[in-house]
Design an enzyme around this catalytic site. Structure first.
Site: not given
Ligand code: XMP
Length: 590
Positions: A171, A229
């Site tokens: 990865h 957010d």
């Protein structure tokens, strides 16, 4: 309004891996705009990309129904990089052979180069990579050359430079792969020929213009939460449309942290006085929750109550008529429907996709200015807007609030002593083999530390009755004298938890520990003795997006200071430390 700011140069095809968003984020951090799409997206729709990346995933290519890609992507003439499952899938589809692994390989490995290639150019011949796989590529497809191996995995990297197809078993997107960033950048720049087109900073003017275009003559209203957010999205709309055309509502559910409503009030008063209205709904929520024990019932009640209040507000203020639209702080990972395990989607639906909201969405009456951004990018935008760091660096806090950190029990019972530790007749939620579990907790009467954490991981695998292991940091009585008592959600217990949470938050802020973790839930459990019926569990975790998480240890002095302060709180008997990663334990106990 959800359009991408620019045409993506790279598409990450999501093969169900927990890492697909991490890959896209890493690509963007290198200055290249990337999007995530379901793995089976038609090749036709991917024309014009400079490169494609097929993500990892939990499946085996031989499982029926395992994710695949449109074979046409290999005829587009663009470079393709397969990572982990993506690497195996490429081998499988292009004429190589994948072998089922017996044991798999999970953790660090040393990669040794076997050939020269643009993908690994500029790197040392041996370097550390992160592996997490069971199957392996046994035979490479025609045209591919071996680029690198590890001690246990021969085809750890392969490439067909003529067609510009590459596969890596490790990865590159995780930090444990030391040269991961360089490998990805070799792919992006040397192989795909990408240019730098992405920097979340400097986009504010463009975002404001897009909001003005989408809103037209209409006004925007928001449900804000005190989280990053919604605050950033709200501020963008305020700047784009002016304070007279933007309104916010903050629902105080009574399940918030100490001082939260005050924090929200002050934050928005500073931004635009009078722009946010506080809706006092604590009695409604606490009234419906009083006496409730079951985790799913709690969530149901809170979700329903929230939707009812939203609907009442929607209907009360003419917001359903033409000149108002709904603004939301939905961010990029929330919009992806294909998603890994689908858990994140379920978690978020009741807030951003409640039925009333769904109707507005269908009518084109929703504006989501942050829907192309990752959390860290939203923080950057917030910085540019001049929002306080205190807001931008906040840890995520779940919508149902303290209710899912206040564990309840239906029956009374003592701890059972076993050779491994004490089993408490308490159940918490976990996630095992991709499904939800609801099992007992194992308590170790030892101080938390790396060794005991390793033991804990082994014990959860071995003992079928449990899904979580905690260590005891401090307590007023020997473990054998503690008992679980029947306890439901009550204002008294929520008050106790709110205090404990505030104490931990203050100490972790002062010590700087809050910046070393992604989130730090504090849980109340109904385990104690007569005078002190509850205990506290510390649950600091590190994570990327909450889908998986690592339990983080803290230094002894801070832990002792926290424990001493927590034992001062009325009704608190012991302090525990959660050693469980996710999986098998979820972050919240519910
Ligand atoms: P679990 O407990 O599933 O949590 O490991 C993963 C992450 O999601 C957060 N969480 C929620 N966030 N509404 C939210 O906005 C919810 O209903 C909700 N439930 C869990 C949790 O805090 C963690 O960050």
């Amino acid at each position: 309004m959800t359009g991408a700011p620019v045409q993506p140069q790279i598409t990450v095809l999501d093969a169900g891996g927990q890492y697909c968003h991490l890959i896209a984020r890493k690509v963007r951090e290198s200055g290249v705009y990337a999007e995530v799409r379901p793995s089976n997206t038609a090749a036709e729709e991917l024309k014009g990309r400079r490169g494609l990346i097929i993500s990892g995933g939990p499946s085996s290519v031989y499982e029926p129904g395992s994710p695949s890609v449109d074979r046409g992507i290999f005829d587009l003439g663009v470079p393709v990089l397969g990572i982990c499952y993506g690497h195996q899938l490429m081998a499988h589809l292009l004429g190589g052979l994948v072998e089922r692994g017996e044991k798999g390989e999970y953790g660090l490995a040393i990669l040794e180069h076997r050939g020269q290639d643009a993908l690994l150019a500029g790197l040392p011949e041996r370097h550390q990579v992160w592996m997490s796989h069971r199957d392996t590529v046994a035979v490479m497809p025609p045209g591919f050359r071996l680029l690198a191996s590890t001690a246990t995995c021969r085809v750890a990297a392969m490439g067909d430079p003529a067609r510009r197809f590459y596969g890596v078993q490790f990865h590159p997107e995780v930090v444990h792969t030391l040269f991961g960033r360089q490998i990805l950048e070799n792919f992006l720049f040397a192989i795909c020929g990408c240019c730098k087109d992405w920097n979340p900073r400097g986009r504010v003017a463009e975002l404001e213009a897009a909001i003005r275009r989408a809103a037209g003559q209409r006004n925007v209203f928001f449900f804000v939460s005190g989280g990053v957010d919604s605050a950033v999205a709200f501020t963008l709309c305020l700047r784009a449309l002016g304070p007279r055309r933007v309104r916010g509502f903050y629902v105080d559910t009574g399940l918030m942290r100490e001082g939260e409503t005050q924090f929200v009030r002050e934050l928005f008063e500073r931004l635009a006085p009078g722009s946010v209205e506080i809706v006092e709904a604590a009695p409604r929520f606490l009234g419906s929750l009083n006496g409730v024990c079951d985790p799913e019932r709690k969530r149901q009640i809170i979700g329903d109550e929230f939707v009812r209040i939203q609907q009442e507000i929607l209907e009360s203020g003419h917001f359903l008529e033409g000149d108002w639209i709904l603004g939301q702080g939905t961010i990029y990972p929330d919009t992806i429907e294909s998603g890994g395990s689908g858990q994140a989607a379920v978690i978020k639906t009741h807030h951003n996709r409640a039925p009333g909201v769904q109707r507005l969405l269908e009518a084109g009456s929703v504006i989501e200015p942050l829907s192309s951004f990752y959390k860290d990018e939203v923080r950057e935008i917030g910085r540019e807007l001049g929002l306080p760091e205190e807001l931008l660096e906040r840890h995520p806090f779940p919508g149902p609030g303290l209710a899912i950190r206040c564990l309840c029990a239906e029956t009374e019972g003592m701890l059972e002593q076993h050779s491994e530790g004490w089993i408490a007749p308490l159940r918490s939620v976990g996630v095992q083999g991709d499904s939800r579990s609801y099992r007992a907790v194992l308590i170790l009467d030892e101080q938390p530390g790396p060794e005991i954490q390793a033991t804990a991981a082994e014990l959860v695998n071995r003992l079928a009755r449990i899904n979580r292991v905690v260590a005891r940091v401090a307590g007023r009585a020997p473990l054998g004298e503690l008992r679980v008592r029947p306890a439901a959600l009550s204002p008294e217990r929520l008050g106790r938890l709110r205090r404990a949470d505030a104490v931990v938050r203050e100490l972790s802020r002062r010590s700087g520990f809050d910046r070393q973790v992604w989130q730090f839930p504090v849980i109340l459990i109904p385990l104690g003795e007569a005078e002190h019926p509850d205990s506290v569990v510390l649950r600091p975790v590190d994570s990327v997006d909450g889908m998986t998480a690592r339990a983080v240890l803290m230094d002894r002095a801070l832990m002792e200071e926290m424990a001493a302060a927590l034992l001062e709180i009325e009704g608190i008997s012991s302090v525990f430390y959660d050693l469980t990663h996710k999986p098998p334990g979820t972050i919240e106990w519910e």
